[in-house]
Design an enzyme around this catalytic site. Structure first.
Site, PDB file in Angstrom:
ATOM      1  N   PHE A 112      83.758  52.560  34.179  1.00  0.00           N
ATOM      2  CA  PHE A 112      82.849  53.152  33.213  1.00  0.00           C
ATOM      3  C   PHE A 112      81.789  54.028  33.907  1.00  0.00           C
ATOM      4  O   PHE A 112      81.241  53.641  34.939  1.00  0.00           O
ATOM      5  CB  PHE A 112      82.134  52.030  32.439  1.00  0.00           C
ATOM      6  CG  PHE A 112      81.135  52.519  31.443  1.00  0.00           C
ATOM      7  CD1 PHE A 112      81.489  52.700  30.122  1.00  0.00           C
ATOM      8  CD2 PHE A 112      79.829  52.801  31.830  1.00  0.00           C
ATOM      9  CE1 PHE A 112      80.570  53.154  29.192  1.00  0.00           C
ATOM     10  CE2 PHE A 112      78.904  53.272  30.907  1.00  0.00           C
ATOM     11  CZ  PHE A 112      79.274  53.441  29.594  1.00  0.00           C
ATOM     12  N   HIS A 113      81.502  55.196  33.336  1.00  0.00           N
ATOM     13  CA  HIS A 113      80.394  56.010  33.824  1.00  0.00           C
ATOM     14  C   HIS A 113      79.881  56.905  32.700  1.00  0.00           C
ATOM     15  O   HIS A 113      80.653  57.370  31.868  1.00  0.00           O
ATOM     16  CB  HIS A 113      80.794  56.833  35.044  1.00  0.00           C
ATOM     17  CG  HIS A 113      82.036  57.642  34.863  1.00  0.00           C
ATOM     18  ND1 HIS A 113      83.302  57.094  34.867  1.00  0.00           N
ATOM     19  CD2 HIS A 113      82.220  58.965  34.659  1.00  0.00           C
ATOM     20  CE1 HIS A 113      84.198  58.038  34.681  1.00  0.00           C
ATOM     21  NE2 HIS A 113      83.566  59.199  34.542  1.00  0.00           N
ATOM     22  N   LEU A 114      78.595  57.090  32.708  1.00  0.00           N
ATOM     23  CA  LEU A 114      77.923  57.908  31.696  1.00  0.00           C
ATOM     24  C   LEU A 114      77.453  59.201  32.367  1.00  0.00           C
ATOM     25  O   LEU A 114      76.838  59.170  33.426  1.00  0.00           O
ATOM     26  CB  LEU A 114      76.743  57.114  31.116  1.00  0.00           C
ATOM     27  CG  LEU A 114      75.892  57.745  30.022  1.00  0.00           C
ATOM     28  CD1 LEU A 114      75.323  56.654  29.128  1.00  0.00           C
ATOM     29  CD2 LEU A 114      74.756  58.571  30.622  1.00  0.00           C
TER      30      LEU A 114
END
Ligand SMILES: [Zn+2]
Length: 153
Positions: A112-114
């Site tokens: 996950f990465h924003l």
């Protein structure tokens, strides 16, 4: 580093590599800031100048896999990233986004990465795309030096 050693780590994941690397390697790995559960890293292939990514240390891909601590810290980093950009480069706006799954465009679907991407009026006009290489007005090393003092807090 205890929190990283206990986590599942993928050999081919650059986010895991950056998270697990020694702090002395942070600048080389473009890691701008570290928290307890998550970290901030510059995108090596930015959509625009100052493109940051906020990710948990753990190799988890789905939003619902994140712990409450990770969710809270990731949003705190996001807020601080926006503030650091505003203070140093006066963007006119931001794209903040999450791609969940390969079909949705996630480059690293397992971790996950924003994305935090600052935008300036007309910025798409001076970023010609030539063979997947975008011409950016600021080098990554300069971006790193500009943002790190503000994000480290
Ligand atoms: Zn990973």
């Amino acid at each position: 580093m205890a929190y990283i050693k206990g986590a599942e780590r993928h050999e081919t994941c650059f986010l895991c590599d950056a998270a697990a690397a020694a702090r002395e390697q942070d600048e080389a790995n473009l890691v701008v800031a570290r928290g307890h559960a998550s970290f901030v890293i510059l995108n090596l292939f930015p959509y625009n100048t100052g493109h940051l990514m906020v990710a948990p240390y753990r190799h988890v891909g789905e939003l619902e896999d994140l712990s409450e601590d990770e969710v809270t810290e990731i949003w705190t980093w996001t807020r601080r990233s926006v503030a650091a950009h505003r203070e140093t480069s006066q963007p006119h706006g931001f794209n903040i986004g999450i791609n969940l799954g390969q079909v949705a465009g996630a480059g690293v679907p397992g971790h996950f990465h924003l994305h935090v991407v600052p935008r300036w009026g007309g910025d798409t006009n001076f970023m010609p795309v030539t063979a997947d290489t975008k011409v950016l007005p600021e080098m990554l090393a300069e971006t790193y030096q500009r943002l790190r003092p503000l994000l480290e807090g």
